[in-house]
Write an enzyme that holds these catalytic residues in place. Sequence first.
Site, PDB file in Angstrom:
ATOM      1  CG  MET A  77      -1.469   1.361 -13.156  1.00 21.60           C
ATOM      2  SD  MET A  77      -2.172   1.684 -12.079  1.00 21.60           S
ATOM      3  CE  MET A  77      -3.809   1.782 -13.450  1.00 21.60           C
ATOM      4  CB  ILE A 117       2.018   3.255   3.521  1.00 22.30           C
ATOM      5  CG1 ILE A 117       0.977   3.932   3.227  1.00 22.30           C
ATOM      6  CG2 ILE A 117       2.435   3.515   4.715  1.00 22.30           C
ATOM      7  CD1 ILE A 117       0.250   3.496   1.597  1.00 22.30           C
ATOM      8  CG  ASN A 142      -6.492  -0.874  11.066  1.00 18.91           C
ATOM      9  OD1 ASN A 142      -5.269  -1.763  10.470  1.00 18.91           O
ATOM     10  ND2 ASN A 142      -7.421  -1.221  10.080  1.00 18.91           N
ATOM     11  CB  THR A 181      -5.007  -7.930   9.403  1.00 25.82           C
ATOM     12  OG1 THR A 181      -5.586  -6.521   9.456  1.00 25.82           O
ATOM     13  CG2 THR A 181      -6.158  -8.720   8.580  1.00 25.82           C
ATOM     14  CG  HIS A 207      -0.309   6.846  -9.105  1.00 23.01           C
ATOM     15  ND1 HIS A 207       1.091   6.350  -9.486  1.00 23.01           N
ATOM     16  CD2 HIS A 207      -1.131   5.397  -8.661  1.00 23.01           C
ATOM     17  CE1 HIS A 207       0.776   5.254 -10.159  1.00 23.01           C
ATOM     18  NE2 HIS A 207      -0.314   5.075  -9.703  1.00 23.01           N
ATOM     19  CG  ASP A 247      -4.766   2.491  10.179  1.00 21.67           C
ATOM     20  OD1 ASP A 247      -4.277   0.564  10.844  1.00 21.67           O
ATOM     21  OD2 ASP A 247      -4.121   2.631   9.328  1.00 21.67           O
ATOM     22  CD  GLU A 279      -5.343  -0.354   6.543  1.00 28.91           C
ATOM     23  OE1 GLU A 279      -5.597  -0.316   7.392  1.00 28.91           O
ATOM     24  OE2 GLU A 279      -4.415  -0.513   6.208  1.00 28.91           O
ATOM     25  CD  GLU A 303       7.852  -2.195   4.583  1.00 26.94           C
ATOM     26  OE1 GLU A 303       7.794  -3.562   4.757  1.00 26.94           O
ATOM     27  OE2 GLU A 303       6.974  -0.851   4.576  1.00 26.94           O
TER      28      GLU A 303
HETATM   29  O1  LIG Z   1      -4.949  -2.903   8.249  1.00 26.80           O
HETATM   30  C1  LIG Z   1      -4.181  -4.216   7.671  1.00 26.80           C
HETATM   31  O2  LIG Z   1      -4.309  -5.479   7.098  1.00 26.80           O
HETATM   32  C2  LIG Z   1      -2.388  -3.402   7.174  1.00 26.80           C
HETATM   33  C3  LIG Z   1      -1.881  -3.593   6.043  1.00 26.80           C
HETATM   34  C4  LIG Z   1      -0.288  -3.337   6.327  1.00 26.80           C
HETATM   35  C5  LIG Z   1       0.385  -4.153   5.628  1.00 26.80           C
HETATM   36  O3  LIG Z   1       0.139  -5.334   4.810  1.00 26.80           O
HETATM   37  O4  LIG Z   1       1.269  -4.173   4.783  1.00 26.80           O
HETATM   38  C6  LIG Z   1      -0.095  -2.082   7.013  1.00 26.80           C
HETATM   39  C7  LIG Z   1      -0.839  -2.071   7.572  1.00 26.80           C
HETATM   40  N1  LIG Z   1      -2.286  -1.787   7.747  1.00 26.80           N
HETATM   41  C8  LIG Z   1      -0.969  -0.569   8.353  1.00 26.80           C
HETATM   42  O5  LIG Z   1      -1.716   0.054   9.012  1.00 26.80           O
HETATM   43  C9  LIG Z   1       0.608   0.277   7.712  1.00 26.80           C
HETATM   44  O6  LIG Z   1       0.418   1.406   8.553  1.00 26.80           O
HETATM   45  C10 LIG Z   1       1.200  -0.086   7.115  1.00 26.80           C
HETATM   46  C11 LIG Z   1       2.384   0.198   6.858  1.00 26.80           C
HETATM   47  C12 LIG Z   1       3.199  -0.905   5.786  1.00 26.80           C
HETATM   48  C13 LIG Z   1       4.294  -0.787   5.297  1.00 26.80           C
HETATM   49  O7  LIG Z   1       4.286  -1.954   4.905  1.00 26.80           O
HETATM   50  O8  LIG Z   1       4.841   0.531   4.746  1.00 26.80           O
HETATM   51  N2  LIG Z   1       2.193  -2.398   5.913  1.00 26.80           N
HETATM   52  C14 LIG Z   1       0.924  -1.270   5.903  1.00 26.80           C
HETATM   53 CA   LIG Z   2      -3.463  -1.028   8.934  1.00 24.78          CA
END
Ligand SMILES: O=C(O)c1cc(C(=O)O)c2c(n1)C(=O)C(=O)c1cc(C(=O)O)[nH]c1-2
Ligand SMILES: [Ca+2]
Length: 704
Positions: free
Chosen positions: A659, A550, A264, A244, A620, A309, A182, A62
């Site tokens: 893992m 994600i 969120n 966060t 997974h 979220d 989360e 990313e």
């Molecule tokens: O609530 C959080 O602390 C948090 C952290 C992160 C992260 O650190 O990558 C994501 C998210 N939320 C999130 O909601 C989200 O959709 C998300 C997508 C991604 C990614 O890198 O694919 N990180 C995160």
């Molecule tokens: Ca989040």
Amino acid sequence: DDGQGATGEAIIHADDHPGNWMTYGRTYSEQRYSPLDQINRSNVGNLKLAWYLDLDTNRGQEGTPLVVDGVMYATTNWSMMKAVDAATGKLLWSYDPRVPGNIADKGCCDTVNRGAAYWNGKVYFGTFDGRLIALDAKTGKLVWSVNTIPPEAQLGKQRSYTVDGAPRIAKGRVIIGNGGSEFGARGFVTAFDAETGKVDWRFFTVPNPKNEPDHAASDSVLMNKAYQTWSPTGAWTRQGGGGTVWDSIVYDPVTDLVYLGVGNGSPWNYKYRSEGKGDNLFLGSIVALKPETGEYVWHFQETPMDQWDFTSVQQIMTLDLPINGETRHVIVHAPKNGFFYIIDAKTGEFISGKNYVYVNWASGLDPKTGRPIYNPDSLYTLTGKDWYGIPGDLGGHNFAAMAFSPKTGLVYIPAQQVPFLYTNQVGGFTPHPDSWNLGLDMNKVGVPDSPEAKQAFVKDLKGYILAWDPQKQQEAWRVDHKGPWNGGILATGGDLLFQGLANGEFHAYDATNGSDLFHFAADSGIIAPPVTYLANGKQYVAVEVGWGGIYPFFLGGLARTSGWTVNHSRIIAFSLDGKSNPLPKQNNQGFLPVKPPAEFDSKRTDNGYFQFQTYCAACHGDNAEGGGVLPDLRWSGSIRHEDAFYNVVGRGALTAYGMDRFDSNMNPTEIEDIRQFLIKRANETYQREVDARKNTAGVPEQLP
Ligand SMILES: O=C(O)c1cc(C(=O)O)c2c(n1)C(=O)C(=O)c1cc(C(=O)O)[nH]c1-2
Ligand SMILES: [Ca+2]
């Protein structure tokens, strides 16, 4: 001395040396617009691969590479840093902070890293296990390294912090946040002295659970303004509340403010989190601070009472925009919640807001205050009924950066539609260590279960470039992609847009109308944003390649509908006089179905499913269908024998690969239940997956 320092001045005057890309969004405005125009609409069709560099990870990439005086600084998955000759792709040095593999499941969304900061001869980046590292930019030698997570933030059993966002630097202070909402987290950012790594100030984004001072810059505003917006005894007091700051932090030299994009709630469930009471400041907000002290200046809350979220961490961009005949310095923002906001950058005053994607949770925004006008059904934690939300938890726009072209006046958003089924956890909030703790029923959330509903869900998936006119607050045009989760966007003075796609193609489009002018098969889904720079006076466009994040983790097999690729992680760079060579041929089959054991104990598979969805699905794949990045467990050799499976899941045989071991969360019987469930799923889907590989898309004709 105005405190900006030589590097700060260079970033403020970025257009005086347009060959560099010195900060995450290129400029402090984070417009991701480069004035470079050697590559333009008339010649982009001749663009060729100039070089590529294979990376030593095969998970999601990313990162936005920085380019300073011909050297590229790119961060990769597992928080590694590469310094590369930007003209040739030759590796100059690399740095591996050796993030422990068992940390991967402490974060929600892949062990990604979004980039570095450059300041005064040093490069800075965060690590997934919470460190901030400063390296000598010439040699790659460590200058300092600090743990960004103070012990007081870790109070409580559920707190889980990871760092994957790019640090930003304001007036010699490196500012970094973290993720973890989360799981359980209380959001904060810290400013460190760029030279020494000493903590300068810290700002928490949600109140102290006892309304006591943290001895942080946030104390007074939290105690006087924010605490009253939470219930005194909700689950947030144990779970941290969330908020966060995991992506956007922006310094604006025009207003001399630092803006935080705040995330969120934790847990997501508002009824459990705050007993259904209060707006829960500063969740889902932009918060403005003074760079020297971290003192609060203003905030604007986009999503009060968050339960979806709906992070507001998405890229914060500043613009000078004519509004009613007057040019105003504004923030434009397209957070997850689906509304495009225009906010006065100096005062935080709401100017206007309009939904930029289809939304069903709110009918609009109050024109005076900007507060959402909720669809009462969307408040599912209060109604107690399921809610099929659009946008869902991945938002109308996620971390993939948007761009603005001053030539067209348009904002280009990597927009998407990914619904989410929100289902309450019944019987109160029961957190599990080492798992997602949302206050939702993890066996039901996300993708609906019934085949018809699943088909409808797949039909609802969309991904596109949305060219948005911020003056009119309306769509100008769009370019449809195969599905969601495409890369960030770069706009250039050559009237071009560059974007990598989930299906593994890299494209150039006409910035005035979206015509497709160039594409290249990059062989793996692209989720990162491209950059452009000069090396020896010649323009290059580069991007990190590598499917992950994600979306393929959690959506699993359904994520293949965006385009079916295998993760081959690389940096690729293009120029007009590059070689015409394609990338080397490689295995593009991914995880092939292997005929599973025929027998399983059907009395154990229901509990196996429950355990799998609680602990395994987020990486997974939902219902054990892999998304193509991490091993697809249906075809894993380890499911063939009870001991082999227990060695991996219980005893941590593969911790070095990310893992974690789960023997403190599940007993051997529960782990064996998971294996029985996996064998069942492998049998149910084997033939469908074999057949799918006979069609060119590699995606089953019938999903599920
Ligand atoms: O609530 C959080 O602390 C948090 C952290 C992160 C992260 O650190 O990558 C994501 C998210 N939320 C999130 O909601 C989200 O959709 C998300 C997508 C991604 C990614 O890198 O694919 N990180 C995160
Ligand atoms: Ca989040």
